[in-house]
Design a protein around this motif. Structure first.
Motif, PDB file in Angstrom:
ATOM      1  N   UNK A  43      17.162  21.599  27.420  1.00  0.00           N
ATOM      2  CA  UNK A  43      16.661  22.966  27.880  1.00  0.00           C
ATOM      3  C   UNK A  43      17.614  24.140  27.474  1.00  0.00           C
ATOM      4  N   UNK A  44      18.759  23.994  26.791  1.00  0.00           N
ATOM      5  CA  UNK A  44      19.721  24.782  26.392  1.00  0.00           C
ATOM      6  C   UNK A  44      20.410  24.225  24.957  1.00  0.00           C
ATOM      7  N   UNK A  45      19.758  24.908  23.867  1.00  0.00           N
ATOM      8  CA  UNK A  45      20.534  24.555  22.562  1.00  0.00           C
ATOM      9  C   UNK A  45      21.074  25.591  22.025  1.00  0.00           C
ATOM     10  N   UNK A  46      22.659  25.585  21.706  1.00  0.00           N
ATOM     11  CA  UNK A  46      23.131  26.832  21.136  1.00  0.00           C
ATOM     12  C   UNK A  46      22.367  27.213  19.786  1.00  0.00           C
ATOM     13  N   UNK A  47      22.256  28.295  19.620  1.00  0.00           N
ATOM     14  CA  UNK A  47      21.845  29.030  18.390  1.00  0.00           C
ATOM     15  C   UNK A  47      22.535  30.378  18.370  1.00  0.00           C
ATOM     16  N   UNK A  48      22.466  30.813  16.923  1.00  0.00           N
ATOM     17  CA  UNK A  48      23.118  32.196  16.809  1.00  0.00           C
ATOM     18  C   UNK A  48      22.426  33.133  17.531  1.00  0.00           C
ATOM     19  N   UNK A  49      21.363  32.991  18.194  1.00  0.00           N
ATOM     20  CA  UNK A  49      20.806  34.034  19.110  1.00  0.00           C
ATOM     21  C   UNK A  49      20.971  33.780  20.576  1.00  0.00           C
ATOM     22  N   UNK A  50      21.747  32.948  20.557  1.00  0.00           N
ATOM     23  CA  UNK A  50      21.990  32.518  22.332  1.00  0.00           C
ATOM     24  C   UNK A  50      21.482  31.071  22.361  1.00  0.00           C
ATOM     25  N   UNK A  51      21.613  30.502  23.701  1.00  0.00           N
ATOM     26  CA  UNK A  51      21.119  29.311  23.917  1.00  0.00           C
ATOM     27  C   UNK A  51      19.304  29.429  24.138  1.00  0.00           C
ATOM     28  N   UNK A  52      18.515  28.470  23.712  1.00  0.00           N
ATOM     29  CA  UNK A  52      17.210  28.573  23.786  1.00  0.00           C
ATOM     30  C   UNK A  52      16.727  27.009  24.019  1.00  0.00           C
ATOM     31  N   UNK A  53      15.446  26.803  24.577  1.00  0.00           N
ATOM     32  CA  UNK A  53      15.052  25.433  25.034  1.00  0.00           C
ATOM     33  C   UNK A  53      14.951  24.680  23.366  1.00  0.00           C
ATOM     34  N   UNK A  96      12.560  41.662  20.984  1.00  0.00           N
ATOM     35  CA  UNK A  96      13.850  41.818  21.689  1.00  0.00           C
ATOM     36  C   UNK A  96      15.035  42.108  20.326  1.00  0.00           C
ATOM     37  N   UNK A  97      14.886  41.318  19.347  1.00  0.00           N
ATOM     38  CA  UNK A  97      15.654  41.343  18.148  1.00  0.00           C
ATOM     39  C   UNK A  97      15.300  42.770  17.368  1.00  0.00           C
ATOM     40  N   UNK A  98      14.354  43.156  17.320  1.00  0.00           N
ATOM     41  CA  UNK A  98      13.765  44.291  16.744  1.00  0.00           C
ATOM     42  C   UNK A  98      14.235  45.506  17.370  1.00  0.00           C
ATOM     43  N   UNK A  99      14.452  45.748  18.465  1.00  0.00           N
ATOM     44  CA  UNK A  99      14.836  46.590  19.338  1.00  0.00           C
ATOM     45  C   UNK A  99      16.385  46.871  19.410  1.00  0.00           C
ATOM     46  N   UNK A 100      16.884  45.639  19.694  1.00  0.00           N
ATOM     47  CA  UNK A 100      18.235  45.479  19.995  1.00  0.00           C
ATOM     48  C   UNK A 100      19.363  45.542  18.826  1.00  0.00           C
ATOM     49  N   UNK A 101      18.775  44.634  17.573  1.00  0.00           N
ATOM     50  CA  UNK A 101      19.880  44.438  16.591  1.00  0.00           C
ATOM     51  C   UNK A 101      19.143  45.145  15.190  1.00  0.00           C
ATOM     52  N   UNK A 102      17.725  45.467  15.403  1.00  0.00           N
ATOM     53  CA  UNK A 102      17.338  46.030  14.128  1.00  0.00           C
ATOM     54  C   UNK A 102      17.006  45.082  12.812  1.00  0.00           C
ATOM     55  N   UNK A 103      16.928  43.895  13.563  1.00  0.00           N
ATOM     56  CA  UNK A 103      16.958  42.750  12.428  1.00  0.00           C
ATOM     57  C   UNK A 103      15.355  42.917  11.947  1.00  0.00           C
ATOM     58  N   UNK A 104      14.173  43.155  12.414  1.00  0.00           N
ATOM     59  CA  UNK A 104      12.971  43.071  11.816  1.00  0.00           C
ATOM     60  C   UNK A 104      12.519  44.554  11.750  1.00  0.00           C
ATOM     61  N   UNK A 105      11.812  44.780  10.730  1.00  0.00           N
ATOM     62  CA  UNK A 105      11.072  46.250  10.496  1.00  0.00           C
ATOM     63  C   UNK A 105      10.074  46.336  11.770  1.00  0.00           C
ATOM     64  N   UNK A 106       9.567  47.626  11.879  1.00  0.00           N
ATOM     65  CA  UNK A 106       8.610  47.509  12.875  1.00  0.00           C
ATOM     66  C   UNK A 106       7.275  46.652  12.632  1.00  0.00           C
ATOM     67  N   UNK A 107       6.618  46.081  13.652  1.00  0.00           N
ATOM     68  CA  UNK A 107       5.292  45.342  13.220  1.00  0.00           C
ATOM     69  C   UNK A 107       4.415  46.081  12.430  1.00  0.00           C
ATOM     70  N   UNK A 108       3.720  45.449  11.640  1.00  0.00           N
ATOM     71  CA  UNK A 108       2.678  46.123  11.000  1.00  0.00           C
ATOM     72  C   UNK A 108       1.014  46.289  11.484  1.00  0.00           C
ATOM     73  N   UNK A 160       3.439  40.848  11.721  1.00  0.00           N
ATOM     74  CA  UNK A 160       4.139  41.031  13.150  1.00  0.00           C
ATOM     75  C   UNK A 160       5.671  40.993  12.775  1.00  0.00           C
ATOM     76  N   UNK A 161       6.142  40.223  11.749  1.00  0.00           N
ATOM     77  CA  UNK A 161       7.595  40.230  11.601  1.00  0.00           C
ATOM     78  C   UNK A 161       8.298  41.642  10.739  1.00  0.00           C
ATOM     79  N   UNK A 162       7.025  42.479  10.267  1.00  0.00           N
ATOM     80  CA  UNK A 162       7.497  43.579   9.611  1.00  0.00           C
ATOM     81  C   UNK A 162       7.313  43.478   7.968  1.00  0.00           C
ATOM     82  N   UNK A 163       6.989  42.541   7.553  1.00  0.00           N
ATOM     83  CA  UNK A 163       6.403  42.228   6.334  1.00  0.00           C
ATOM     84  C   UNK A 163       5.282  42.611   5.880  1.00  0.00           C
ATOM     85  N   UNK A 164       5.001  43.186   4.759  1.00  0.00           N
ATOM     86  CA  UNK A 164       3.615  43.394   4.100  1.00  0.00           C
ATOM     87  C   UNK A 164       3.172  42.214   3.483  1.00  0.00           C
ATOM     88  N   UNK A 165       2.016  41.320   4.210  1.00  0.00           N
ATOM     89  CA  UNK A 165       1.667  40.301   3.709  1.00  0.00           C
ATOM     90  C   UNK A 165       1.069  40.361   2.047  1.00  0.00           C
TER      91      UNK A 165
END
Length: 197
Positions: free
Chosen positions: A101-111, A158-170, A185-190
């Motif tokens: 249920x809790x695996x440590x990741x650079x983004x915090x613990x996740x299932x 959340x990552x887009x809003x808080x850390x600006x890791x991703x560009x806005x969704x297209x 969705x991840x902000x890339x131009x496919x």
């Protein structure tokens, strides 16, 4: 390629990244990518440090470099350097229960399934960046995209809003397949090409 036991999406993403990197001709490492102002080599180094972070997080460690300031140079052969890190990640995930249920990741613990999918999302998207930048016909596959969607839907806004890791969704036109929709969705131009850079 090391198997990340029980975390097929991560194995699939690592295989995709390794295949893309192995197929890059040496002169193409300086090519521009969909990651603005980053070359293919910088994207690879960013992806390598990110993956290192996912592997080390499980044992309480952190990478020794900042993935958002990736150096141009990698010591040695890029494919060999990447393989070392992917093996470390696979070894770390081999000790993780698939229902943890809790695996440590650079983004915090996740299932566990989301933790593996987060690492997979990072590896797969940067593999796609390198593939399109270096003229490879290696699209991000639909099955891999399906495996990444749950973590993208849960974390990316959340990552887009808080850390600006991703560009806005297209916008997602009707003719986009599942992988293209994920990239948008991840902000890339496919449909990105070096000519549009």
């Amino acid at each position: 390629m090391a198997d990340t036991r029980g975390f097929e999406v991560l194995t699939r993403a690592h295989t995709y990244l390794a295949e893309v990197v192995a197929a890059v001709p040496q002169p193409a490492w300086g090519a521009p990518t969909p990651c603005t102002e980053w070359t293919a080599r910088q994207v690879l180094n960013h992806a390598r440090i990110d993956q290192q972070g996912y592997g080390l997080a499980i044992n309480g460690g952190r990478p020794d470099s900042d993935p958002f300031h990736p150096a141009d140079a990698l010591d040695g052969d890029p494919a060999a350097e990447l393989e070392k890190v992917l093996r470390q990640v696979a070894d770390a995930y081999a000790g993780v229960a698939a229902d943890a249920e809790q695996v440590p990741t650079p983004l915090g613990p996740l299932p566990a399934p989301l933790a593996a999918a987060a690492a997979a999302m990072d590896a797969a998207v940067h593999a796609w960046d390198i593939a399109v930048a270096t003229g490879q016909d290696r699209p991000l596959g639909g099955e891999l995209a399906e495996g990444i969607w749950p973590v993208a839907e849960r974390l990316v806004d959340h990552l887009r809003d808080s850390y600006r890791v991703f560009a806005p969704a297209r916008e997602v036109p009707d003719d986009y397949d599942r992988a293209e929709a994920l990239l948008a969705f991840l902000g890339r131009d496919p449909r990105w090409t070096p000519a549009t850079a």
